[in-house]
Design an enzyme around this catalytic site. Structure first.
Site, mmCIF file in Angstrom:
data_model
loop_
_atom_site.group_PDB
_atom_site.id
_atom_site.type_symbol
_atom_site.label_atom_id
_atom_site.label_comp_id
_atom_site.label_asym_id
_atom_site.label_seq_id
_atom_site.Cartn_x
_atom_site.Cartn_y
_atom_site.Cartn_z
ATOM 1 N N ASP A 20 0.831 -1.206 0.000
ATOM 2 C CA ASP A 20 0.000 0.000 0.000
ATOM 3 C C ASP A 20 0.868 1.259 0.000
ATOM 4 O O ASP A 20 1.980 1.253 0.522
ATOM 5 C CB ASP A 20 -0.911 -0.013 1.237
ATOM 6 C CG ASP A 20 -2.053 0.986 1.104
ATOM 7 O OD1 ASP A 20 -2.314 1.467 -0.013
ATOM 8 O OD2 ASP A 20 -2.675 1.295 2.138
ATOM 9 N N ASN A 22 1.327 3.394 -2.918
ATOM 10 C CA ASN A 22 1.866 3.843 -4.219
ATOM 11 C C ASN A 22 1.352 5.230 -4.595
ATOM 12 O O ASN A 22 2.101 6.086 -5.041
ATOM 13 C CB ASN A 22 1.452 2.878 -5.347
ATOM 14 C CG ASN A 22 2.062 1.505 -5.195
ATOM 15 O OD1 ASN A 22 2.936 1.308 -4.371
ATOM 16 N ND2 ASN A 22 1.601 0.554 -5.991
ATOM 17 N N ARG A 24 0.019 7.633 -2.667
ATOM 18 C CA ARG A 24 0.502 8.721 -1.800
ATOM 19 C C ARG A 24 1.973 9.024 -2.060
ATOM 20 O O ARG A 24 2.402 10.174 -2.045
ATOM 21 C CB ARG A 24 0.274 8.344 -0.323
ATOM 22 C CG ARG A 24 -1.156 8.625 0.120
ATOM 23 C CD ARG A 24 -1.461 7.934 1.417
ATOM 24 N NE ARG A 24 -1.558 6.495 1.232
ATOM 25 C CZ ARG A 24 -1.386 5.606 2.202
ATOM 26 N NH1 ARG A 24 -1.079 6.002 3.413
ATOM 27 N NH2 ARG A 24 -1.521 4.328 1.952
ATOM 28 N N ARG A 33 -0.542 9.197 -9.914
ATOM 29 C CA ARG A 33 -0.620 7.957 -9.142
ATOM 30 C C ARG A 33 0.069 6.785 -9.848
ATOM 31 O O ARG A 33 0.739 5.971 -9.216
ATOM 32 C CB ARG A 33 -2.084 7.587 -8.889
ATOM 33 C CG ARG A 33 -2.834 8.530 -7.960
ATOM 34 C CD ARG A 33 -4.287 8.090 -7.822
ATOM 35 N NE ARG A 33 -4.370 6.693 -7.397
ATOM 36 C CZ ARG A 33 -4.227 6.291 -6.143
ATOM 37 N NH1 ARG A 33 -4.030 7.172 -5.185
ATOM 38 N NH2 ARG A 33 -4.307 5.021 -5.839
ATOM 39 N N HIS A 37 2.746 3.395 -8.938
ATOM 40 C CA HIS A 37 2.641 1.962 -9.250
ATOM 41 C C HIS A 37 3.893 1.499 -9.997
ATOM 42 O O HIS A 37 4.426 0.422 -9.729
ATOM 43 C CB HIS A 37 1.398 1.681 -10.095
ATOM 44 C CG HIS A 37 0.113 1.999 -9.376
ATOM 45 N ND1 HIS A 37 -0.110 1.645 -8.069
ATOM 46 C CD2 HIS A 37 -1.017 2.634 -9.784
ATOM 47 C CE1 HIS A 37 -1.323 2.051 -7.701
ATOM 48 N NE2 HIS A 37 -1.890 2.657 -8.723
ATOM 49 N N SER A 65 -6.991 -6.053 -5.788
ATOM 50 C CA SER A 65 -8.128 -6.586 -5.019
ATOM 51 C C SER A 65 -9.418 -6.509 -5.836
ATOM 52 O O SER A 65 -9.493 -5.761 -6.826
ATOM 53 C CB SER A 65 -8.306 -5.782 -3.730
ATOM 54 O OG SER A 65 -8.814 -4.494 -4.016
ATOM 55 N N GLU A 67 -11.916 -4.998 -4.985
ATOM 56 C CA GLU A 67 -12.374 -3.604 -4.876
ATOM 57 C C GLU A 67 -11.612 -2.674 -5.831
ATOM 58 O O GLU A 67 -12.113 -1.621 -6.211
ATOM 59 C CB GLU A 67 -12.207 -3.109 -3.428
ATOM 60 C CG GLU A 67 -13.153 -3.761 -2.425
ATOM 61 C CD GLU A 67 -12.768 -5.204 -2.065
ATOM 62 O OE1 GLU A 67 -11.586 -5.579 -2.209
ATOM 63 O OE2 GLU A 67 -13.677 -5.966 -1.652
ATOM 64 N N TRP A 69 -11.209 -2.900 -8.831
ATOM 65 C CA TRP A 69 -11.918 -2.719 -10.110
ATOM 66 C C TRP A 69 -12.657 -1.387 -10.142
ATOM 67 O O TRP A 69 -13.001 -0.882 -11.202
ATOM 68 C CB TRP A 69 -12.921 -3.861 -10.363
ATOM 69 C CG TRP A 69 -12.272 -5.179 -10.690
ATOM 70 C CD1 TRP A 69 -12.332 -6.315 -9.952
ATOM 71 C CD2 TRP A 69 -11.479 -5.497 -11.841
ATOM 72 N NE1 TRP A 69 -11.621 -7.325 -10.558
ATOM 73 C CE2 TRP A 69 -11.094 -6.846 -11.717
ATOM 74 C CE3 TRP A 69 -11.053 -4.773 -12.962
ATOM 75 C CZ2 TRP A 69 -10.300 -7.494 -12.668
ATOM 76 C CZ3 TRP A 69 -10.266 -5.419 -13.912
ATOM 77 C CH2 TRP A 69 -9.897 -6.759 -13.771
ATOM 78 N N ARG A 71 -11.482 1.474 -9.342
ATOM 79 C CA ARG A 71 -10.579 2.617 -9.609
ATOM 80 C C ARG A 71 -10.775 3.125 -11.041
ATOM 81 O O ARG A 71 -11.337 2.411 -11.881
ATOM 82 C CB ARG A 71 -9.130 2.171 -9.410
ATOM 83 C CG ARG A 71 -8.865 1.856 -7.958
ATOM 84 C CD ARG A 71 -7.410 1.852 -7.636
ATOM 85 N NE ARG A 71 -7.258 1.690 -6.197
ATOM 86 C CZ ARG A 71 -6.131 1.879 -5.543
ATOM 87 N NH1 ARG A 71 -5.039 2.221 -6.177
ATOM 88 N NH2 ARG A 71 -6.085 1.725 -4.241
ATOM 89 N N LEU A 131 10.786 -20.985 -4.365
ATOM 90 C CA LEU A 131 9.886 -19.991 -3.758
ATOM 91 C C LEU A 131 8.565 -19.987 -4.517
ATOM 92 O O LEU A 131 8.560 -19.886 -5.743
ATOM 93 C CB LEU A 131 10.534 -18.596 -3.852
ATOM 94 C CG LEU A 131 9.636 -17.397 -3.512
ATOM 95 C CD1 LEU A 131 9.336 -17.340 -2.016
ATOM 96 C CD2 LEU A 131 10.300 -16.073 -3.951
ATOM 97 N N GLU A 207 0.840 -13.319 12.396
ATOM 98 C CA GLU A 207 1.398 -12.119 13.033
ATOM 99 C C GLU A 207 1.360 -10.969 12.030
ATOM 100 O O GLU A 207 1.667 -11.169 10.845
ATOM 101 C CB GLU A 207 2.859 -12.367 13.447
ATOM 102 C CG GLU A 207 3.020 -13.423 14.521
ATOM 103 C CD GLU A 207 2.455 -12.997 15.873
ATOM 104 O OE1 GLU A 207 2.428 -11.791 16.159
ATOM 105 O OE2 GLU A 207 2.039 -13.882 16.637
HETATM 106 C C1 FPP Z 1 -1.747 0.137 -3.393
HETATM 107 O O1 FPP Z 1 -1.332 1.456 -3.506
HETATM 108 C C2 FPP Z 1 -1.214 -0.767 -4.401
HETATM 109 C C3 FPP Z 1 -1.972 -1.376 -5.352
HETATM 110 C C4 FPP Z 1 -3.394 -1.159 -5.522
HETATM 111 C C5 FPP Z 1 -1.411 -2.352 -6.290
HETATM 112 C C6 FPP Z 1 -0.027 -2.830 -6.101
HETATM 113 C C7 FPP Z 1 0.644 -2.736 -7.391
HETATM 114 C C8 FPP Z 1 1.952 -2.607 -7.610
HETATM 115 C C9 FPP Z 1 2.956 -2.657 -6.554
HETATM 116 C C10 FPP Z 1 2.410 -2.375 -9.000
HETATM 117 C C11 FPP Z 1 3.054 -3.507 -9.657
HETATM 118 C C12 FPP Z 1 2.591 -4.828 -9.217
HETATM 119 C C13 FPP Z 1 2.963 -6.020 -9.700
HETATM 120 C C14 FPP Z 1 2.541 -7.221 -8.986
HETATM 121 C C15 FPP Z 1 3.749 -6.202 -10.900
HETATM 122 P P1 FPP Z 1 -2.459 2.558 -3.539
HETATM 123 O O2 FPP Z 1 -2.613 2.987 -4.944
HETATM 124 O O3 FPP Z 1 -3.699 2.070 -2.882
HETATM 125 O O4 FPP Z 1 -1.792 3.673 -2.665
HETATM 126 P P2 FPP Z 1 -2.523 4.814 -1.853
HETATM 127 O O5 FPP Z 1 -3.217 4.156 -0.682
HETATM 128 O O6 FPP Z 1 -1.395 5.686 -1.423
HETATM 129 O O7 FPP Z 1 -3.476 5.492 -2.773
#
Ligand code: FPP
Length: 254
Positions: A20, A22, A24, A33, A37, A65, A67, A69, A71, A131, A207
């Site tokens: 979480d 990305n 911000r 935004r 990512h 997630s 949810e 979808w 965005r 892994l 944990e």
């Molecule tokens: C949350 O940040 C992150 C995501 C919704 C997706 C995660 C995706 C990546 C790390 C990009 C690449 C991924 C892969 C697996 C190749 P947010 O946008 O909700 O951040 P915010 O809460 O600050 O708005």
């Protein structure tokens, strides 16, 4: 110097991560935004590499997630594109390092090109054994449990399951990846303290480690810090501290 106790019996077998922050991270830098990512992709690479080197068996990443979808279309499109890019780019290294790519979630909802990229990586790496890298895609914990219940009811209707005999072990065999052990450690980045519909069934005794680090800044040192934090805790699984000591810290079998 790593604070991690690398003895295999002290390491978490399965780590799950809610990536979480990305958006911000990008906003703080006056960027769009999607730039967050893109930067988050490097954190995925670094974390996967580190997990492999630390001897972790399973790493589950909450990449998209149910949810998500909701965005904006452009953001969803960019996340799908990044996933396709990652799977394609990293396939060679996954083969070299013995990474087995897997996916959980409603994959049928993914765009055809993303689904194809996932299937290709899963198929190509299916015999790797170092892994398990599990991407939660179009994933929701409640949907996973509902999907399991639906299949279970069908089996009961066919007479394959006796409702009176149903127990947790049988129920969990209907989840998306029943062979994967429950996560020992759940990490959430981005200064949030929610579970956000992630692996609801599986995290009953997991944990939780949260960090204010935004996902694009997350690196091996942060993973190691989370593991060290996990190792400093005592997992009691409902027992008293005295019972834990008597059992040698092992998870109770029954
Ligand atoms: C949350 O940040 C992150 C995501 C919704 C997706 C995660 C995706 C990546 C790390 C990009 C690449 C991924 C892969 C697996 C190749 P947010 O946008 O909700 O951040 P915010 O809460 O600050 O708005």
């Amino acid at each position: 110097m790593s604070q991690v106790d690398s003895r295999p019996d002290r390491m978490p077998r399965h780590i799950a991560i809610i990536m979480d922050g990305n958006g911000r991270w990008a906003q703080l830098r006056g960027l769009e935004r999607n730039e967050g990512h893109r930067a988050g992709l490097e954190s995925v690479r670094d974390t996967v590499r580190a997990a492999g080197e630390l001897g972790i068996d399973c790493l589950t990443l909450y990449a998209f997630s149910s949810e998500n979808w909701n965005r904006p279309k452009e953001e969803v499109g960019e996340l799908m594109r990044l996933l396709e890019y990652y799977l394609d780019e990293e396939l060679e290294e996954a083969m070299e390092k013995g990474v087995r790519v897997r996916a959980i979630g409603r994959l049928d909802r993914l765009p055809p090109s993303t689904r194809a990229a996932v299937q290709k990586a899963v198929e190509a790496t299916k015999h790797n054994g170092e892994l398990d890298l599990i991407f939660a895609l179009s994933y929701g914990g409640r949907t996973e449990i509902t999907d399991a219940a639906r299949r279970l009811i069908r089996d009961a209707e066919l007479g394959h399951i006796d409702p009176d005999q149903l127990d947790e072990k049988t129920f969990s065999s209907y989840l998306y990846a029943p062979d994967v052990p429950d996560p020992d450690l759940l990490i959430r980045t981005g200064n949030e303290y929610r579970v956000s519909n992630f692996l609801l069934w599986q995290i009953a005794y997991t944990e939780i480690h949260t960090t204010a680090v935004m996902w694009p800044d997350f690196r091996r040192e942060h993973l190691e810090r989370a593991i060290a934090d996990y190792q400093a805790r005592e997992r009691r699984f409902g027992r008293t501290p005295g019972q834990v000591a008597a059992d040698g810290g092992e998870e109770p079998s029954g």
